[in-house]
Design a protein around this motif. Sequence first.
Motif, PDB file in Angstrom:
ATOM      1  N   UNK A   1      46.926  54.233  48.286  1.00 25.69           N
ATOM      2  CA  UNK A   1      46.510  52.884  48.698  1.00 25.69           C
ATOM      3  C   UNK A   1      45.323  52.933  49.666  1.00 25.69           C
ATOM      4  N   UNK A   2      45.208  54.023  50.412  1.00 22.57           N
ATOM      5  CA  UNK A   2      44.131  54.152  51.397  1.00 22.57           C
ATOM      6  C   UNK A   2      42.763  54.076  50.733  1.00 22.57           C
ATOM      7  N   UNK A   3      42.635  54.684  49.574  1.00 17.43           N
ATOM      8  CA  UNK A   3      41.319  54.734  48.926  1.00 17.43           C
ATOM      9  C   UNK A   3      41.093  53.590  47.942  1.00 17.43           C
ATOM     10  N   UNK A   4      42.098  52.757  47.721  1.00 21.76           N
ATOM     11  CA  UNK A   4      41.972  51.671  46.761  1.00 21.76           C
ATOM     12  C   UNK A   4      41.198  50.501  47.364  1.00 21.76           C
ATOM     13  N   UNK A   5      40.113  50.056  46.724  1.00 26.39           N
ATOM     14  CA  UNK A   5      39.384  48.879  47.209  1.00 26.39           C
ATOM     15  C   UNK A   5      40.283  47.647  47.344  1.00 26.39           C
ATOM     16  N   UNK A   6      41.328  47.602  46.529  1.00 23.19           N
ATOM     17  CA  UNK A   6      42.275  46.498  46.567  1.00 23.19           C
ATOM     18  C   UNK A   6      42.800  46.250  47.980  1.00 23.19           C
ATOM     19  N   UNK A   7      43.006  47.338  48.745  1.00 24.45           N
ATOM     20  CA  UNK A   7      43.622  47.221  50.078  1.00 24.45           C
ATOM     21  C   UNK A   7      42.629  47.508  51.209  1.00 24.45           C
ATOM     22  N   UNK A   8      41.362  47.404  50.922  1.00 23.94           N
ATOM     23  CA  UNK A   8      40.344  47.782  51.923  1.00 23.94           C
ATOM     24  C   UNK A   8      40.446  46.989  53.215  1.00 23.94           C
ATOM     25  N   UNK A   9      40.922  45.776  53.146  1.00 28.45           N
ATOM     26  CA  UNK A   9      40.990  44.938  54.347  1.00 28.45           C
ATOM     27  C   UNK A   9      42.171  45.289  55.244  1.00 28.45           C
TER      28      UNK A   9
ATOM     29  N   UNK B   1      32.861  38.459  41.292  1.00 28.83           N
ATOM     30  CA  UNK B   1      33.682  37.341  41.746  1.00 28.83           C
ATOM     31  C   UNK B   1      35.152  37.744  41.628  1.00 28.83           C
ATOM     32  N   UNK B   2      35.736  38.070  42.763  1.00 26.29           N
ATOM     33  CA  UNK B   2      37.119  38.545  42.775  1.00 26.29           C
ATOM     34  C   UNK B   2      38.090  37.374  42.649  1.00 26.29           C
ATOM     35  N   UNK B   3      38.808  37.337  41.548  1.00 26.74           N
ATOM     36  CA  UNK B   3      39.741  36.231  41.299  1.00 26.74           C
ATOM     37  C   UNK B   3      41.162  36.566  41.728  1.00 26.74           C
ATOM     38  N   UNK B   4      41.498  37.854  41.706  1.00 28.06           N
ATOM     39  CA  UNK B   4      42.895  38.244  41.907  1.00 28.06           C
ATOM     40  C   UNK B   4      43.160  38.999  43.214  1.00 28.06           C
ATOM     41  N   UNK B   5      42.153  39.632  43.770  1.00 29.08           N
ATOM     42  CA  UNK B   5      42.389  40.623  44.830  1.00 29.08           C
ATOM     43  C   UNK B   5      43.130  40.058  46.031  1.00 29.08           C
TER      44      UNK B   5
ATOM     45  N   UNK C   1      46.434  47.678  40.573  1.00 32.31           N
ATOM     46  CA  UNK C   1      45.255  48.506  40.864  1.00 32.31           C
ATOM     47  C   UNK C   1      44.332  48.574  39.652  1.00 32.31           C
ATOM     48  N   UNK C   2      44.917  48.621  38.463  1.00 37.34           N
ATOM     49  CA  UNK C   2      44.103  48.581  37.249  1.00 37.34           C
ATOM     50  C   UNK C   2      43.433  47.209  37.087  1.00 37.34           C
ATOM     51  N   UNK C   3      44.197  46.167  37.351  1.00 36.91           N
ATOM     52  CA  UNK C   3      43.641  44.809  37.265  1.00 36.91           C
ATOM     53  C   UNK C   3      42.493  44.641  38.256  1.00 36.91           C
ATOM     54  N   UNK C   4      42.655  45.190  39.448  1.00 34.66           N
ATOM     55  CA  UNK C   4      41.598  45.054  40.465  1.00 34.66           C
ATOM     56  C   UNK C   4      40.321  45.772  40.050  1.00 34.66           C
TER      57      UNK C   4
ATOM     58  N   UNK D   1      41.443  43.593  29.218  1.00 32.16           N
ATOM     59  CA  UNK D   1      41.818  42.183  29.224  1.00 32.16           C
ATOM     60  C   UNK D   1      42.569  41.853  30.511  1.00 32.16           C
ATOM     61  N   UNK D   2      41.907  41.161  31.420  1.00 33.32           N
ATOM     62  CA  UNK D   2      42.494  40.840  32.711  1.00 33.32           C
ATOM     63  C   UNK D   2      43.738  39.965  32.583  1.00 33.32           C
ATOM     64  N   UNK D   3      43.734  39.045  31.631  1.00 27.40           N
ATOM     65  CA  UNK D   3      44.848  38.110  31.484  1.00 27.40           C
ATOM     66  C   UNK D   3      46.147  38.837  31.154  1.00 27.40           C
ATOM     67  N   UNK D   4      46.024  39.875  30.314  1.00 27.48           N
ATOM     68  CA  UNK D   4      47.232  40.626  29.940  1.00 27.48           C
ATOM     69  C   UNK D   4      47.785  41.373  31.149  1.00 27.48           C
ATOM     70  N   UNK D   5      46.902  42.030  31.913  1.00 28.86           N
ATOM     71  CA  UNK D   5      47.352  42.744  33.115  1.00 28.86           C
ATOM     72  C   UNK D   5      47.963  41.777  34.121  1.00 28.86           C
ATOM     73  N   UNK D   6      47.337  40.616  34.268  1.00 24.92           N
ATOM     74  CA  UNK D   6      47.852  39.627  35.212  1.00 24.92           C
ATOM     75  C   UNK D   6      49.233  39.139  34.806  1.00 24.92           C
TER      76      UNK D   6
END
Length: 405
Positions: free
Chosen positions: A165-173, A121-125, A105-108, A60-65
């Motif tokens: 963090x290096x391998x997390x897609x969340x921080x790829x940019x 469709x990335x809403x939070x990243x 990271x779990x939410x992502x 449930x994304x809403x709970x993590x958010x």
Amino acid sequence: MSRLLFVISLGFLLFFNPVQVEAQKKELAQAKEWIKKGQNLDKAQQSMEKLLEDSANQNNEKIYSMLFESLKAQYEQGNEKLYLRQKYDTATLFDTALRMFQVVERLDSLDMQPDSKGRVKLKYRHDNAHYLNTLRPNLFNGGLFNIKKQKFAQAYKFFEAYIDCVRQPLFSSYHYDENSKWMAQASYWAVYCGYKMQDPKATLRHTYQALKDTTHYCLMLQYLADTYKMEQDTARYLSTLREGFKKYPKFPFFFPRLLSFYQNNKRWDDALALTDTAMTIDSTSHVFIFARSTVLLNTGRYEESLALCDTLLARGDTLSDIYLNAGLAWFNQAVEIDKNITTSRKMRNKILTCYKNALPYLEAFRKKRPEEESGWLLPLYTIYLNLNMGKEFDEIDQILRKQTK
């Protein structure tokens, strides 16, 4: 029969789901209100964490958010208090930062799941990554903070999160892997924490990156050597000691352990070669000279061993073991002559001369280290006996008799 049960079960779930959904909505709404007002933030966090204990809510994304927002609000309140020099627990601030990374990271990972049409469709990243990027240094600082408190297991979690963090897609940019300096340092401190915990797996996990931290390279080799020894990996243990001695010959860790390994395993040629190399590096080093005298003594090169001991004593060194080496160099010569040569007056006189020469060294060692009876007791017993020193012999004989009772 099975179909009937299925229909009944489905009806059962449908009957209760609306109630559960409504209760969940109320908890989310309550948490949102608390966060908006900046009140009961810990309760908002606990409420969301309790919802996540239910396996049905794990995706449930809403709970993590909402959980993230509760942590974010707590962090910002704590940060403001510290800025205003108000009372606040620094450890709590760091722990909250770490928890935020774990939650986001779990939410992502949920956010990047494709929909029914295969679209992502990335809403939070973007917003979450931007926010956490500013906090990432606090993972590093949180690790150092916990090291100072000697909480190595907790410190390890911070450095692990920083590195991960290096391998997390969340921080790829953000291309964290390009900043090798801080990655190498974080990896070193992770290795250090693993070493302090005496956890070989944790120690070795980030070795490759940690060895890029040239500032701590010497210490890295020490931690690795000890870890390989703990793992009974003799080949890597020796290889690391050799590299350490080659690069840092005067560092007090590598040479003694390498020499000890060779001596304990009767690898005298290797031990002599090691001391040869050491003497070419620094022929005036007390450590190297004494070590070579010990190896020479153990290989029967008594006169050379004695010469090195006398060199050390002549320049004022007072280490008790120098007296022991010198005394045994004379004593062992007497024993070897007595064992291998047919006794004659000339040889007997030589044996007695060796005993006489050994005597002052061994008595000096006894005076300095009276508790080390294993070093001086039997040699002095033999010397007093052969030199007809009745009073001294009787004293030693009494000590020996007490040991054998």
